[in-house]
Design a protein around this motif. Structure first.
Motif, PDB file in Angstrom:
ATOM      1  N   ARG A 180      27.009  75.206  53.531  1.00 53.70           N
ATOM      2  CA  ARG A 180      26.165  74.006  53.628  1.00 53.70           C
ATOM      3  C   ARG A 180      24.863  74.264  52.897  1.00 53.70           C
ATOM      4  O   ARG A 180      24.190  75.263  53.134  1.00 53.70           O
ATOM      5  CB  ARG A 180      25.865  73.668  55.090  1.00 53.70           C
ATOM      6  N   VAL A 181      24.496  73.333  52.008  1.00 53.03           N
ATOM      7  CA  VAL A 181      23.225  73.414  51.296  1.00 53.03           C
ATOM      8  C   VAL A 181      22.353  72.268  51.792  1.00 53.03           C
ATOM      9  O   VAL A 181      22.535  71.105  51.387  1.00 53.03           O
ATOM     10  CB  VAL A 181      23.422  73.336  49.764  1.00 53.03           C
ATOM     11  N   GLY A 182      21.432  72.597  52.699  1.00 56.03           N
ATOM     12  CA  GLY A 182      20.611  71.553  53.301  1.00 56.03           C
ATOM     13  C   GLY A 182      21.489  70.512  53.971  1.00 56.03           C
ATOM     14  O   GLY A 182      22.468  70.819  54.643  1.00 56.03           O
ATOM     15  N   ARG A 183      21.124  69.247  53.737  1.00 53.33           N
ATOM     16  CA  ARG A 183      21.933  68.134  54.241  1.00 53.33           C
ATOM     17  C   ARG A 183      22.570  67.348  53.093  1.00 53.33           C
ATOM     18  O   ARG A 183      23.079  66.249  53.311  1.00 53.33           O
ATOM     19  CB  ARG A 183      21.054  67.184  55.062  1.00 53.33           C
ATOM     20  N   ILE A 184      22.506  67.960  51.899  1.00 54.82           N
ATOM     21  CA  ILE A 184      22.926  67.188  50.725  1.00 54.82           C
ATOM     22  C   ILE A 184      24.263  67.619  50.143  1.00 54.82           C
ATOM     23  O   ILE A 184      24.867  66.849  49.386  1.00 54.82           O
ATOM     24  CB  ILE A 184      21.856  67.251  49.608  1.00 54.82           C
ATOM     25  N   ALA A 185      24.746  68.818  50.475  1.00 59.60           N
ATOM     26  CA  ALA A 185      25.983  69.267  49.838  1.00 59.60           C
ATOM     27  C   ALA A 185      26.752  70.196  50.750  1.00 59.60           C
ATOM     28  O   ALA A 185      26.169  70.955  51.529  1.00 59.60           O
ATOM     29  CB  ALA A 185      25.674  69.978  48.516  1.00 59.60           C
ATOM     30  N   LEU A 186      28.076  70.110  50.632  1.00 60.67           N
ATOM     31  CA  LEU A 186      28.974  70.945  51.426  1.00 60.67           C
ATOM     32  C   LEU A 186      30.093  71.432  50.520  1.00 60.67           C
ATOM     33  O   LEU A 186      30.730  70.639  49.815  1.00 60.67           O
ATOM     34  CB  LEU A 186      29.547  70.141  52.599  1.00 60.67           C
ATOM     35  N   TYR A 187      30.309  72.757  50.553  1.00 63.12           N
ATOM     36  CA  TYR A 187      31.341  73.373  49.725  1.00 63.12           C
ATOM     37  C   TYR A 187      32.238  74.221  50.617  1.00 63.12           C
ATOM     38  O   TYR A 187      31.863  74.625  51.714  1.00 63.12           O
ATOM     39  CB  TYR A 187      30.722  74.279  48.655  1.00 63.12           C
ATOM     40  N   ARG A 188      33.431  74.510  50.084  1.00 62.90           N
ATOM     41  CA  ARG A 188      34.288  75.457  50.765  1.00 62.90           C
ATOM     42  C   ARG A 188      35.143  76.170  49.728  1.00 62.90           C
ATOM     43  O   ARG A 188      35.501  75.598  48.687  1.00 62.90           O
ATOM     44  CB  ARG A 188      35.169  74.774  51.799  1.00 62.90           C
ATOM     45  N   ALA A 189      35.458  77.412  50.030  1.00 58.85           N
ATOM     46  CA  ALA A 189      36.298  78.218  49.138  1.00 58.85           C
ATOM     47  C   ALA A 189      37.309  78.966  49.989  1.00 58.85           C
ATOM     48  O   ALA A 189      36.992  79.402  51.111  1.00 58.85           O
ATOM     49  CB  ALA A 189      35.450  79.206  48.342  1.00 58.85           C
ATOM     50  N   THR A 190      38.517  79.089  49.488  1.00 57.67           N
ATOM     51  CA  THR A 190      39.523  79.859  50.224  1.00 57.67           C
ATOM     52  C   THR A 190      39.061  81.307  50.294  1.00 57.67           C
ATOM     53  O   THR A 190      38.379  81.815  49.388  1.00 57.67           O
ATOM     54  CB  THR A 190      40.888  79.784  49.525  1.00 57.67           C
ATOM     55  N   ILE A 191      39.429  81.988  51.377  1.00 54.76           N
ATOM     56  CA  ILE A 191      38.900  83.339  51.575  1.00 54.76           C
ATOM     57  C   ILE A 191      39.457  84.322  50.545  1.00 54.76           C
ATOM     58  O   ILE A 191      38.886  85.398  50.341  1.00 54.76           O
ATOM     59  CB  ILE A 191      39.190  83.844  52.997  1.00 54.76           C
ATOM     60  N   ASP A 192      40.569  83.941  49.853  1.00 57.48           N
ATOM     61  CA  ASP A 192      41.079  84.807  48.786  1.00 57.48           C
ATOM     62  C   ASP A 192      40.338  84.567  47.480  1.00 57.48           C
ATOM     63  O   ASP A 192      40.557  85.276  46.485  1.00 57.48           O
ATOM     64  CB  ASP A 192      42.585  84.613  48.589  1.00 57.48           C
ATOM     65  N   GLY A 193      39.442  83.565  47.449  1.00 59.93           N
ATOM     66  CA  GLY A 193      38.618  83.314  46.270  1.00 59.93           C
ATOM     67  C   GLY A 193      39.328  82.640  45.123  1.00 59.93           C
ATOM     68  O   GLY A 193      38.801  82.563  44.012  1.00 59.93           O
ATOM     69  N   ARG A 194      40.481  82.084  45.362  1.00 64.88           N
ATOM     70  CA  ARG A 194      41.247  81.478  44.269  1.00 64.88           C
ATOM     71  C   ARG A 194      40.819  80.052  43.955  1.00 64.88           C
ATOM     72  O   ARG A 194      40.982  79.594  42.821  1.00 64.88           O
ATOM     73  CB  ARG A 194      42.739  81.495  44.614  1.00 64.88           C
ATOM     74  N   SER A 195      40.309  79.328  44.957  1.00 61.24           N
ATOM     75  CA  SER A 195      39.927  77.937  44.705  1.00 61.24           C
ATOM     76  C   SER A 195      38.738  77.551  45.588  1.00 61.24           C
ATOM     77  O   SER A 195      38.435  78.198  46.588  1.00 61.24           O
ATOM     78  CB  SER A 195      41.103  76.997  44.984  1.00 61.24           C
ATOM     79  N   SER A 196      38.085  76.479  45.151  1.00 60.19           N
ATOM     80  CA  SER A 196      36.945  75.966  45.924  1.00 60.19           C
ATOM     81  C   SER A 196      36.909  74.454  45.783  1.00 60.19           C
ATOM     82  O   SER A 196      37.504  73.879  44.864  1.00 60.19           O
ATOM     83  CB  SER A 196      35.632  76.577  45.435  1.00 60.19           C
ATOM     84  N   GLU A 197      36.166  73.813  46.697  1.00 64.30           N
ATOM     85  CA  GLU A 197      36.066  72.350  46.679  1.00 64.30           C
ATOM     86  C   GLU A 197      34.638  71.930  47.064  1.00 64.30           C
ATOM     87  O   GLU A 197      33.890  72.691  47.685  1.00 64.30           O
ATOM     88  CB  GLU A 197      37.061  71.733  47.667  1.00 64.30           C
ATOM     89  N   ARG A 198      34.326  70.714  46.686  1.00 63.42           N
ATOM     90  CA  ARG A 198      33.036  70.123  47.019  1.00 63.42           C
ATOM     91  C   ARG A 198      33.294  68.807  47.746  1.00 63.42           C
ATOM     92  O   ARG A 198      34.169  68.035  47.359  1.00 63.42           O
ATOM     93  CB  ARG A 198      32.252  69.884  45.733  1.00 63.42           C
ATOM     94  N   TRP A 204      37.442  65.773  49.659  1.00 67.82           N
ATOM     95  CA  TRP A 204      37.231  67.057  49.005  1.00 67.82           C
ATOM     96  C   TRP A 204      37.674  66.992  47.545  1.00 67.82           C
ATOM     97  O   TRP A 204      38.766  66.542  47.230  1.00 67.82           O
ATOM     98  CB  TRP A 204      37.994  68.148  49.728  1.00 67.82           C
ATOM     99  N   GLU A 205      36.798  67.473  46.666  1.00 70.58           N
ATOM    100  CA  GLU A 205      37.031  67.449  45.219  1.00 70.58           C
ATOM    101  C   GLU A 205      37.136  68.883  44.708  1.00 70.58           C
ATOM    102  O   GLU A 205      36.223  69.682  44.918  1.00 70.58           O
ATOM    103  CB  GLU A 205      35.874  66.727  44.533  1.00 70.58           C
ATOM    104  N   PRO A 206      38.233  69.243  44.033  1.00 70.58           N
ATOM    105  CA  PRO A 206      38.400  70.622  43.529  1.00 70.58           C
ATOM    106  C   PRO A 206      37.336  70.959  42.479  1.00 70.58           C
ATOM    107  O   PRO A 206      36.892  70.109  41.710  1.00 70.58           O
ATOM    108  CB  PRO A 206      39.794  70.610  42.902  1.00 70.58           C
ATOM    109  N   LEU A 207      36.921  72.229  42.463  1.00 61.90           N
ATOM    110  CA  LEU A 207      35.960  72.722  41.463  1.00 61.90           C
ATOM    111  C   LEU A 207      36.677  73.672  40.522  1.00 61.90           C
ATOM    112  O   LEU A 207      37.699  74.277  40.861  1.00 61.90           O
ATOM    113  CB  LEU A 207      34.802  73.450  42.161  1.00 61.90           C
ATOM    114  N   ASP A 208      36.096  73.812  39.357  1.00 58.12           N
ATOM    115  CA  ASP A 208      36.744  74.721  38.393  1.00 58.12           C
ATOM    116  C   ASP A 208      36.450  76.169  38.773  1.00 58.12           C
ATOM    117  O   ASP A 208      35.660  76.463  39.667  1.00 58.12           O
ATOM    118  CB  ASP A 208      36.307  74.411  36.960  1.00 58.12           C
ATOM    119  N   THR A 209      37.087  77.086  38.023  1.00 56.25           N
ATOM    120  CA  THR A 209      37.023  78.507  38.367  1.00 56.25           C
ATOM    121  C   THR A 209      35.606  79.054  38.317  1.00 56.25           C
ATOM    122  O   THR A 209      35.202  79.840  39.193  1.00 56.25           O
ATOM    123  CB  THR A 209      37.911  79.313  37.404  1.00 56.25           C
ATOM    124  N   SER A 210      34.822  78.634  37.339  1.00 51.57           N
ATOM    125  CA  SER A 210      33.447  79.148  37.214  1.00 51.57           C
ATOM    126  C   SER A 210      32.599  78.744  38.430  1.00 51.57           C
ATOM    127  O   SER A 210      31.793  79.537  38.930  1.00 51.57           O
ATOM    128  CB  SER A 210      32.816  78.636  35.918  1.00 51.57           C
TER     129      SER A 210
END
Length: 242
Positions: A180-198, A204-210
């Motif tokens: 959680r970034v303040g009250r403006i953004a929320l992210y999550r990433a799988t614990i294996d580090g393969r994917s993340s979302e916003r 939930w919207e997928p994010l690229d690898t970078s």
């Protein structure tokens, strides 16, 4: 003849009965005098007792008068205090009529923020609001305590806007590290580090690898497992925040 007269006078006998009578008179006089003195002493003692009783009565009367004056002052002060309390109660009743709707509006605002804003810590925040809603109709809780609890919840929400936070949670078959970034953004990433979302208003919207790498780094910063560093994250559209 002169000699004869004097001789007759000198030789004149005194009757015993007269001596006894004189003696009785003296004794009686002494007895009466002693009795009179006794009565005088008794009267003097009685007078002293009455005087002492009078003095005690006067002193007690003065103390009673002083006590009555003090009691009158206390009663007057209490009467003023009662009048002040009655005025305060009336003022409180008037204040409550204005404050209670305001507090309900504050709770409704919290509900709106939670339901339409970024969905972080929903269980915790929802329970907090539900407790406030259950508190409002309770007569055994003062208005001041209700207001304190509501402002406390508001301050917690304000504090969310100043901090970042990371936690781990299981979602379906996957475990995620949330950020959680303040009250403006929320992210999550799988614990294996393969994917993340916003999080976006559409879900939930997928994010690229970078960006996944940046999310993982930001999670570590939030957990204070690495030194603070600059991390770049893309923000959702303006409609996603409140």
């Amino acid at each position: 003849m002169k000699y004869l007269v004097l001789s007759a006078l000198i030789s004149l006998p005194v009757a015993a009965s007269e001596v006894g009578s004189a003696t009785d008179t003296v004794v009686k006089a002494n007895t009466e005098s002693a009795q009179s003195q006794l009565r005088i002493n008794q009267l003097d003692e009685k007078t002293r007792e009455l005087l002492n009783q009078t003095r005690e009565a006067v002193a007690e009367s003065r103390q009673t008068q002083l006590y009555n004056r003090q009691l009158s002052a206390i009663i007057a002060s209490q009467s003023e205090e009662l009048a002040s309390i009655a005025s305060q109660i009336e003022s409180i009743d008037s204040t409550e009529r204005g404050v209670l709707p305001l507090m309900q509006d504050m709770i409704d605002g919290l509900v709106e923020d939670i339901s339409s804003g970024v969905p972080f810590l929903l269980d915790e925040r929802t329970v907090r609001v539900e407790q406030l809603q259950a508190l409002m109709p309770r007569a055994d809780v003062s208005v001041a305590e209700k207001y304190r609890r509501i402002t406390e919840a508001l301050l917690i929400e304000v504090e969310y806007g100043r901090t970042i936070e990371a936690w781990r949670k299981q979602e379906s078959d996957l475990a995620y590290d949330y950020l959680r970034v303040g009250r403006i953004a929320l992210y999550r990433a799988t614990i294996d580090g393969r994917s993340s979302e916003r999080w976006t208003p559409a879900g939930w919207e997928p994010l690229d690898t970078s960006e996944t790498s940046n999310v993982i780094t930001a999670v570590k910063v939030a957990r204070q497992s690495v030194t603070p560093q600059l991390v770049t994250l893309s923000l959702p559209s303006a409609g996603a925040s409140r």
